[in-house]
Design a protein around this motif. Sequence first.
Motif, PDB file in Angstrom:
ATOM      1  N   GLU A 260       0.837  -1.203   0.000  1.00 31.75           N
ATOM      2  CA  GLU A 260       0.000   0.000   0.000  1.00 31.75           C
ATOM      3  C   GLU A 260       0.873   1.255   0.000  1.00 31.75           C
ATOM      4  O   GLU A 260       0.504   2.267  -0.581  1.00 31.75           O
ATOM      5  CB  GLU A 260      -1.031  -0.021   1.146  1.00 31.75           C
ATOM      6  CG  GLU A 260      -0.622   0.629   2.388  1.00 31.75           C
ATOM      7  CD  GLU A 260      -1.666   0.631   3.490  1.00 31.75           C
ATOM      8  OE1 GLU A 260      -2.839   0.332   3.255  1.00 31.75           O
ATOM      9  OE2 GLU A 260      -1.253   0.950   4.612  1.00 31.75           O
ATOM     10  N   LEU A 261       2.086   1.158   0.592  1.00 33.64           N
ATOM     11  CA  LEU A 261       2.989   2.309   0.544  1.00 33.64           C
ATOM     12  C   LEU A 261       3.562   2.497  -0.868  1.00 33.64           C
ATOM     13  O   LEU A 261       3.743   3.627  -1.327  1.00 33.64           O
ATOM     14  CB  LEU A 261       4.114   2.155   1.574  1.00 33.64           C
ATOM     15  CG  LEU A 261       3.655   2.395   3.018  1.00 33.64           C
ATOM     16  CD1 LEU A 261       4.721   1.978   4.023  1.00 33.64           C
ATOM     17  CD2 LEU A 261       3.306   3.870   3.238  1.00 33.64           C
TER      18      LEU A 261
ATOM     19  N   CYS B 168       0.862   4.133  -2.822  1.00 31.53           N
ATOM     20  CA  CYS B 168       0.795   5.524  -2.381  1.00 31.53           C
ATOM     21  C   CYS B 168       1.891   6.348  -3.076  1.00 31.53           C
ATOM     22  O   CYS B 168       1.627   7.429  -3.610  1.00 31.53           O
ATOM     23  CB  CYS B 168       0.949   5.560  -0.862  1.00 31.53           C
ATOM     24  SG  CYS B 168       1.221   7.177  -0.188  1.00 31.53           S
TER      25      CYS B 168
ATOM     26  N   LEU C 170      -3.528   6.803   1.274  1.00 32.12           N
ATOM     27  CA  LEU C 170      -3.620   5.447   1.842  1.00 32.12           C
ATOM     28  C   LEU C 170      -5.095   5.055   1.981  1.00 32.12           C
ATOM     29  O   LEU C 170      -5.953   5.930   2.167  1.00 32.12           O
ATOM     30  CB  LEU C 170      -2.940   5.398   3.219  1.00 32.12           C
ATOM     31  CG  LEU C 170      -1.426   5.607   3.236  1.00 32.12           C
ATOM     32  CD1 LEU C 170      -0.905   5.690   4.678  1.00 32.12           C
ATOM     33  CD2 LEU C 170      -0.708   4.500   2.478  1.00 32.12           C
TER      34      LEU C 170
END
Length: 253
Positions: A142-143, A146, A173
């Motif tokens: 997810e980072l 992002c 996020l």
Amino acid sequence: MSIYLGSDIPKHIAIIMDGNGRWAQKQGMARVFGHQHGATRVKEVVEECGHIGVDFLSLYAFSEENWSRPKEEVDALFLLLSNYLRSEASDLHKNNVKVIVIGQRERIPTECVKLIDYVEELTRNNDGLKLVLAISYSGRSELVECCKSVAERVAQGLLSPDLIDHNVIESFLPTADIPDPDLLIRTSGEQRISNFFLWQMAYTEFLFVPICWPDFSGNDLRQAIQKYQARNRKFGGINTENLPVKEGREDTL
Ligand code: IPE
Ligand code: IPE
Ligand code: MG
């Protein structure tokens, strides 16, 4: 009688529901038997959070790395997840629970995605407990997503690199509208976070409990909250209230 908790209730509790396989194997049963029992604990803990007045409960149900497990186990887990959503949808709605699912939805079996969409839509306007289910979830992935979104904005000239701060990162996020967890509980005795909420847990209190998830009860949850209430949260500052007085050296490894 249940443990009285007073008013200092964590707003957001995150749980790594671990130990299903070992719990089953200890009884000479197949791992999936542990997952089945684990699902009944989800129901109990969700209800208990509603009674206690927790705002957000995040449950780590399936990690991106869990795809590496044998196909039969993965299939069984998604079947259980689908069964949970199908059988609990109306009770969750009746209890004013709002269900939010995070993770790589494109990898989740179609039948399960349909149920996720249905339950999310059904409970969309509820304002009781927010139940966040992390399914096919990875904190690192997810980072990465992002970073890609932020980089795109910069490339399109919509965002200046100088303006990138914590708030900008958070806004990209899936947890943008969710406060950071106050308390993380991991069952089974393992003491690691296994790629859960890497950004969000910067100041979370961690509690590792030796109980396997299929044995974790509503009362265990209350005990965990009591332990959280005895912690001294400082967020990098100084908090002189309730400091435990220690005489001499008591620490041993
Ligand atoms: C947690 O229990 C459930 C998932 C990870 C989906 P495990 O299946 O990891 O059980 P153990 O850790 O092997 O005992
Ligand atoms: C973490 O448990 C993931 C979930 C509970 C969904 P694992 O059992 O997959 O983690 P590791 O492999 O012990 O770190
Ligand atoms: Mg495990």
